[in-house]
Every structure is written in C-alpha cells, then in structure tokens.
Design a protein around this motif. Structure first.
Motif, PDB file in Angstrom:
ATOM      1  N   PRO A 159      -7.180  -5.662  -3.410  1.00  0.00           N
ATOM      2  CA  PRO A 159      -6.436  -4.839  -4.377  1.00  0.00           C
ATOM      3  C   PRO A 159      -5.554  -3.834  -3.642  1.00  0.00           C
ATOM      4  CG  PRO A 159      -8.664  -4.005  -4.162  1.00  0.00           C
ATOM      5  CD  PRO A 159      -8.587  -5.233  -3.275  1.00  0.00           C
ATOM      6  N   LEU A 160      -4.490  -4.324  -3.008  1.00  0.00           N
ATOM      7  CA  LEU A 160      -3.694  -3.492  -2.104  1.00  0.00           C
ATOM      8  C   LEU A 160      -3.066  -2.297  -2.816  1.00  0.00           C
ATOM      9  CD1 LEU A 160      -1.975  -6.327  -0.028  1.00  0.00           C
ATOM     10  CD2 LEU A 160      -4.046  -5.033   0.515  1.00  0.00           C
ATOM     11  N   GLY A 161      -2.476  -2.529  -3.974  1.00  0.00           N
ATOM     12  CA  GLY A 161      -1.892  -1.423  -4.708  1.00  0.00           C
ATOM     13  C   GLY A 161      -2.939  -0.397  -5.117  1.00  0.00           C
ATOM     14  N   GLU A 162      -4.085  -0.884  -5.542  1.00  0.00           N
ATOM     15  CA  GLU A 162      -5.144   0.025  -5.972  1.00  0.00           C
ATOM     16  C   GLU A 162      -5.718   0.811  -4.800  1.00  0.00           C
ATOM     17  OE1 GLU A 162      -7.327   2.070  -8.704  1.00  0.00           O
ATOM     18  OE2 GLU A 162      -5.638   0.693  -8.999  1.00  0.00           O
ATOM     19  N   LEU A 163      -5.706   0.226  -3.594  1.00  0.00           N
ATOM     20  CA  LEU A 163      -6.124   0.983  -2.410  1.00  0.00           C
ATOM     21  C   LEU A 163      -5.261   2.235  -2.250  1.00  0.00           C
ATOM     22  CD1 LEU A 163      -6.693  -1.822   0.286  1.00  0.00           C
ATOM     23  CD2 LEU A 163      -8.445  -0.335  -0.700  1.00  0.00           C
ATOM     24  N   GLY A 164      -3.945   2.060  -2.405  1.00  0.00           N
ATOM     25  CA  GLY A 164      -3.043   3.200  -2.297  1.00  0.00           C
ATOM     26  C   GLY A 164      -3.241   4.207  -3.410  1.00  0.00           C
ATOM     27  N   ARG A 165      -3.381   3.712  -4.639  1.00  0.00           N
ATOM     28  CA  ARG A 165      -3.557   4.626  -5.777  1.00  0.00           C
ATOM     29  C   ARG A 165      -4.878   5.387  -5.682  1.00  0.00           C
ATOM     30  NH1 ARG A 165      -0.733   0.255  -8.167  1.00  0.00           N
ATOM     31  NH2 ARG A 165      -2.650  -0.924  -8.564  1.00  0.00           N
ATOM     32  N   MET A 166      -5.942   4.692  -5.292  1.00  0.00           N
ATOM     33  CA  MET A 166      -7.236   5.348  -5.173  1.00  0.00           C
ATOM     34  C   MET A 166      -7.230   6.390  -4.058  1.00  0.00           C
ATOM     35  SD  MET A 166     -10.312   5.707  -6.269  1.00  0.00           S
ATOM     36  CE  MET A 166     -10.545   4.295  -7.353  1.00  0.00           C
ATOM     37  N   ALA A 167      -6.516   6.093  -2.959  1.00  0.00           N
ATOM     38  CA  ALA A 167      -6.421   7.057  -1.859  1.00  0.00           C
ATOM     39  C   ALA A 167      -5.752   8.342  -2.334  1.00  0.00           C
ATOM     40  CB  ALA A 167      -5.653   6.449  -0.692  1.00  0.00           C
ATOM     41  N   VAL A 168      -4.684   8.211  -3.116  1.00  0.00           N
ATOM     42  CA  VAL A 168      -3.999   9.392  -3.641  1.00  0.00           C
ATOM     43  C   VAL A 168      -4.918  10.165  -4.581  1.00  0.00           C
ATOM     44  CG1 VAL A 168      -2.096  10.217  -5.080  1.00  0.00           C
ATOM     45  CG2 VAL A 168      -1.698   8.417  -3.386  1.00  0.00           C
ATOM     46  N   SER A 169      -5.594   9.466  -5.468  1.00  0.00           N
ATOM     47  CA  SER A 169      -6.498  10.125  -6.415  1.00  0.00           C
ATOM     48  C   SER A 169      -7.573  10.920  -5.682  1.00  0.00           C
ATOM     49  CB  SER A 169      -7.147   9.075  -7.325  1.00  0.00           C
ATOM     50  OG  SER A 169      -8.092   9.663  -8.197  1.00  0.00           O
ATOM     51  N   LEU A 170      -8.145  10.325  -4.650  1.00  0.00           N
ATOM     52  CA  LEU A 170      -9.189  10.995  -3.879  1.00  0.00           C
ATOM     53  C   LEU A 170      -8.612  12.201  -3.126  1.00  0.00           C
ATOM     54  CD1 LEU A 170     -12.133  10.980  -3.058  1.00  0.00           C
ATOM     55  CD2 LEU A 170     -11.608   9.263  -1.327  1.00  0.00           C
ATOM     56  N   LEU A 171      -7.408  12.031  -2.558  1.00  0.00           N
ATOM     57  CA  LEU A 171      -6.788  13.134  -1.832  1.00  0.00           C
ATOM     58  C   LEU A 171      -6.482  14.301  -2.760  1.00  0.00           C
ATOM     59  CD1 LEU A 171      -5.593  14.222   0.822  1.00  0.00           C
ATOM     60  CD2 LEU A 171      -3.406  13.225   0.129  1.00  0.00           C
ATOM     61  N   MET A 172      -5.992  14.016  -3.953  1.00  0.00           N
ATOM     62  CA  MET A 172      -5.679  15.094  -4.893  1.00  0.00           C
ATOM     63  C   MET A 172      -6.936  15.883  -5.243  1.00  0.00           C
ATOM     64  SD  MET A 172      -2.447  15.171  -5.386  1.00  0.00           S
ATOM     65  CE  MET A 172      -2.331  14.690  -3.655  1.00  0.00           C
ATOM     66  N   ILE A 227       0.828  -1.204   0.000  1.00  0.00           N
ATOM     67  CA  ILE A 227       0.000   0.000   0.000  1.00  0.00           C
ATOM     68  C   ILE A 227       0.864   1.257   0.000  1.00  0.00           C
ATOM     69  CG2 ILE A 227      -1.718   1.323   1.284  1.00  0.00           C
ATOM     70  CD1 ILE A 227      -2.857  -1.314   2.314  1.00  0.00           C
ATOM     71  N   VAL A 228       1.855   1.300   0.897  1.00  0.00           N
ATOM     72  CA  VAL A 228       2.700   2.495   1.008  1.00  0.00           C
ATOM     73  C   VAL A 228       3.485   2.726  -0.281  1.00  0.00           C
ATOM     74  CG1 VAL A 228       4.680   3.494   2.199  1.00  0.00           C
ATOM     75  CG2 VAL A 228       2.846   2.438   3.516  1.00  0.00           C
ATOM     76  N   SER A 229       3.993   1.658  -0.887  1.00  0.00           N
ATOM     77  CA  SER A 229       4.725   1.806  -2.150  1.00  0.00           C
ATOM     78  C   SER A 229       3.831   2.392  -3.231  1.00  0.00           C
ATOM     79  CB  SER A 229       5.269   0.448  -2.603  1.00  0.00           C
ATOM     80  OG  SER A 229       6.246  -0.036  -1.710  1.00  0.00           O
ATOM     81  N   ALA A 230       2.584   1.916  -3.312  1.00  0.00           N
ATOM     82  CA  ALA A 230       1.649   2.436  -4.311  1.00  0.00           C
ATOM     83  C   ALA A 230       1.330   3.899  -4.057  1.00  0.00           C
ATOM     84  CB  ALA A 230       0.363   1.606  -4.310  1.00  0.00           C
ATOM     85  N   VAL A 231       1.179   4.267  -2.782  1.00  0.00           N
ATOM     86  CA  VAL A 231       0.924   5.665  -2.432  1.00  0.00           C
ATOM     87  C   VAL A 231       2.095   6.542  -2.865  1.00  0.00           C
ATOM     88  CG1 VAL A 231       0.745   7.281  -0.490  1.00  0.00           C
ATOM     89  CG2 VAL A 231      -0.669   5.215  -0.524  1.00  0.00           C
ATOM     90  N   ALA A 232       3.314   6.134  -2.516  1.00  0.00           N
ATOM     91  CA  ALA A 232       4.499   6.938  -2.832  1.00  0.00           C
ATOM     92  C   ALA A 232       4.694   7.081  -4.341  1.00  0.00           C
ATOM     93  CB  ALA A 232       5.732   6.305  -2.193  1.00  0.00           C
ATOM     94  N   GLU A 233       4.520   5.985  -5.075  1.00  0.00           N
ATOM     95  CA  GLU A 233       4.712   6.027  -6.526  1.00  0.00           C
ATOM     96  C   GLU A 233       3.680   6.938  -7.192  1.00  0.00           C
ATOM     97  OE1 GLU A 233       4.445   1.947  -7.578  1.00  0.00           O
ATOM     98  OE2 GLU A 233       6.418   1.426  -6.753  1.00  0.00           O
ATOM     99  N   THR A 234       2.444   6.898  -6.708  1.00  0.00           N
ATOM    100  CA  THR A 234       1.390   7.716  -7.307  1.00  0.00           C
ATOM    101  C   THR A 234       1.569   9.187  -6.951  1.00  0.00           C
ATOM    102  OG1 THR A 234      -0.092   5.809  -7.056  1.00  0.00           O
ATOM    103  CG2 THR A 234      -1.102   7.900  -7.655  1.00  0.00           C
ATOM    104  N   LEU A 235       1.976   9.474  -5.723  1.00  0.00           N
ATOM    105  CA  LEU A 235       2.229  10.863  -5.354  1.00  0.00           C
ATOM    106  C   LEU A 235       3.369  11.450  -6.180  1.00  0.00           C
ATOM    107  CD1 LEU A 235       1.829  10.729  -1.463  1.00  0.00           C
ATOM    108  CD2 LEU A 235       0.411  12.006  -3.073  1.00  0.00           C
ATOM    109  N   GLU A 236       4.348  10.630  -6.520  1.00  0.00           N
ATOM    110  CA  GLU A 236       5.445  11.094  -7.370  1.00  0.00           C
ATOM    111  C   GLU A 236       4.914  11.553  -8.731  1.00  0.00           C
ATOM    112  OE1 GLU A 236       9.210  11.985  -8.866  1.00  0.00           O
ATOM    113  OE2 GLU A 236       8.559  11.653  -6.792  1.00  0.00           O
ATOM    114  N   LEU A 237       3.920  10.842  -9.261  1.00  0.00           N
ATOM    115  CA  LEU A 237       3.326  11.234 -10.541  1.00  0.00           C
ATOM    116  C   LEU A 237       2.655  12.595 -10.451  1.00  0.00           C
ATOM    117  CD1 LEU A 237       1.714   7.843 -11.673  1.00  0.00           C
ATOM    118  CD2 LEU A 237       3.848   8.873 -12.476  1.00  0.00           C
ATOM    119  N   TYR A 238       2.152  12.925  -9.283  1.00  0.00           N
ATOM    120  CA  TYR A 238       1.518  14.227  -9.071  1.00  0.00           C
ATOM    121  C   TYR A 238       2.531  15.297  -8.646  1.00  0.00           C
ATOM    122  CZ  TYR A 238      -3.258  12.389  -9.362  1.00  0.00           C
ATOM    123  OH  TYR A 238      -4.440  11.836  -9.803  1.00  0.00           O
TER     124      TYR A 238
END
Length: 344
Positions: free
Chosen positions: A296-309, A82-93
């Motif tokens: 969907p652990l990775g998607e949990l992190g990615r979706m959290a970032v998308s919602l936060l943005m 989860i944390v890896s997915a969050v960090a990778e997605t935040l980097e894209l933003y």
C-alpha cells in the motif's frame, strides 16, 4: 465550556471545538487563504475560548511549520508514489514540503543539522540509508520524525511505518506451494535490509508448512534492479536442477527474471513461474502480467504524515511502529508446477 487555561491545547482540541478538521485549523493558523471567512472566525473563536491564542499544536516548542522529506533515490514508481502521497497529505494539513531526493543526496549528511533549521517542524525519512544510531541521535534531540520502511530494526520509541513484509512473502510462497512448487528460487534484496530478512523468513515459513527447508543455493541477495534480477535469475536457471519458480524482491527484479527465462527459451508460466513484490505499473505491463504482492505505497505515505502530525501536535502515541497489510495479486506469470517436475 472551555478548557482550563493552564492546560495544553492542541490543534485537535481546537478542531473539535470549532467543528472543523485538523487540516482546516492548520490552514487558519498558517494564514492560508483557502478558508472561508465564516470558518476562519469559528476557528479563531475556538482558540480564544480554549485560551490558546498562540496555539501551535506542539509541546516541544519548535516554531517550524515545514516538513523535511528525505528520499535519497530516484523518484520513479515505488518512491514516486510514496513521495507524492506524502506531499499531497501534507498540503491538506497546510504544511510546506522541503524535498531532499535523488541519488546525488544518498551520501549527504543532513540528519544532524535538521533540529537546527528553525523553519522545520519535523521530517519524514523514506528508507533512510543512515545507520540506526544516527536516527537515535536525532530522536534524542526531540526532533519529530517518522521513518517509512526502515532498513534496519529501530528502537520502539522511533516512529516507523512499513508494509507487512513477512506475511506478504509468506502469501506468495504459499500460493506457489499450492500450485505444487517445492524448488523455489528467492531473489532477495540486500541481506542487511530489514525487509529482506523479513521476506526470507516469510518464505521459509510457507515452505515449512509442507516440510521443505529453503536451500541456500536457491537464495540470492542482490540490489533490487532489473539487471541484478536478470543476473540472479540466470544463475538460478543455469543450475543442474533449476527451480520451478522464482520470487523476486520487487517487480523490477522480476522483470529481469522474465528476461532471463526468455533468453533460455523457458515459457512462463508453463515451464517456470515468476512472481514479484510491490505491484507497481511494471507488474501489469509485462507479458505475461506479473503475479505480485501489492504494497500500500500511497497509504504508507499518508500514514507517515498522519503519525508525524500527531507527534508534532504533542499527542500521546501508543503505537509508534505501524505495519500495513499487503495483498497477493495473482496474474498470469504463475501456474502449476510442470508435470515432469512434480515431486513425489
């Protein structure tokens, strides 16, 4: 044609006008170098046309760009994904991560001070141990944050992303019921956790389809570790009438159950079926490999970032509680109920 200068201008508006992604706009506004001169010029031109030279994408006026990620647990398997997915997605933003992780910070009081940290634009809280009222207090201070897999029920105005715990548990119990099992042990997580209650309800729902009520003696609430799973499974397997199948709260607890079965000379799945939950690497490393429910652990992190943005950029968000589908993964640890144990 541009927008009226009196209108709120968001990063999404700028991205649409420039014909680029939101992440690219964020990179330009952050002054990052990984953008071509042509693209940078297009974004800056769009900002000027829309009349938003100082656009930050937020309506609350917070100047911060960093995102605080709190995961007060060891970053292994489940949490690490989860944390890896969050960090990778935040980097894209184009956002920087401030990570608060590990068992040592479990009891630290960090939430109250987050709105006062000028560099922070928002936060992602992964299974936060803090009580709901602490999260409500943070929300009242107009600080954007998203909860990943909340421990307790949250008000509708607090953003949260979780997996479909009820339907996931229902699917694995229905799988075992379809194999003839009726006496099924449930090694659940801590009783106060929202996920534990949801999964127990899903388990009961599947059993009710064949006219069976969950037996209290077959349900345990434990910490979701291999050792706790072993102890809970040992108790269940030592009952005068032991269960024909066990469902564990996660794959770690299921590994403990496999060990308890081995110590008692029970063959899996010929004499006992065992299933887990999560589908982390452990589930395909056991003998036999574990039947489990994939989160969907990775998607949990990615979706959290998308919602936060979206929250940080001031967009109206109609659905603040997002539930992601799970998937039953059938492997070798589950099989038909032993003929001698079939009920009439």
């Amino acid at each position: 044609m541009g927008r009226p200068r009196s209108s709120k201008v968001t990063v999404r508006d700028i991205a649409a006008a420039a014909g680029v992604s939101i992440a690219t706009v964020s990179r330009v506004m952050n002054g990052r170098t990984a953008v071509s001169a042509e693209t940078r010029e297009a974004v800056q031109s769009a900002i000027e046309r829309l009349g938003a030279p100082q656009a930050r994408g937020r309506t609350s006026g917070r100047p911060g760009r960093d995102v605080f990620v709190r995961c007060p647990y060891l970053l292994t398997d489940y949490f690490g994904i989860i944390v890896s997915a969050v960090a990778e997605t935040l980097e894209l933003y184009g956002r920087q991560v401030i990570l608060n992780a590990g068992d040592a910070v479990l009891d630290s009081d960090v939430l109250t001070g987050l709105p006062d940290r000028a560099q922070l634009g928002g936060a992602i809280l992964i299974i936060p141990p803090e009580p709901a009222h602490s999260l409500e207090t943070l929300s009242r201070r107009d600080f954007p944050f998203v909860v990943v897999d909340p421990r307790t029920p949250l008000p509708r105005d607090i953003a949260a992303v979780s997996a479909a715990h009820f339907s996931g548990a229902r699917s694995v119990t229905a799988h075992l019921v379809g194999l003839g099992h009726r006496r099924i042990g449930m090694i659940g997580g801590p009783g106060e956790w929202l996920a534990s209650r949801s999964r127990l309800a899903g388990h009961a729902s599947a059993l009710s389809e064949v006219g069976v009520l969950p037996s209290p003696e077959l349900c345990s609430s434990v910490e979701p570790t291999a050792d706790w799973g072993y102890s809970a499974a040992a108790r269940l397997l030592d009952l005068p009438q032991r269960p024909t199948a066990l469902i564990a709260f996660n794959d770690k607890a299921a590994v403990g159950a496999l060990r308890a079965a081995y110590d008692r000379g029970l063959r899996v799945p010929e004499e006992l079926s065992i299933a887990g939950f999560d589908d982390v690497y452990l589930s395909s490393s056991t003998v036999p490999m574990l039947t489990t429910v994939r989160q969907p652990l990775g998607e949990l992190g990615r979706m959290a970032v998308s919602l936060l943005m979206r929250l940080m950029e001031g967009h109206a968000v109609e659905t603040l509680h997002v539930e992601l589908a799970t998937e039953l993964i059938v492997r070798g640890s589950t099989g038909p109920v032993p003929p001698a144990r079939r009920s009439g």
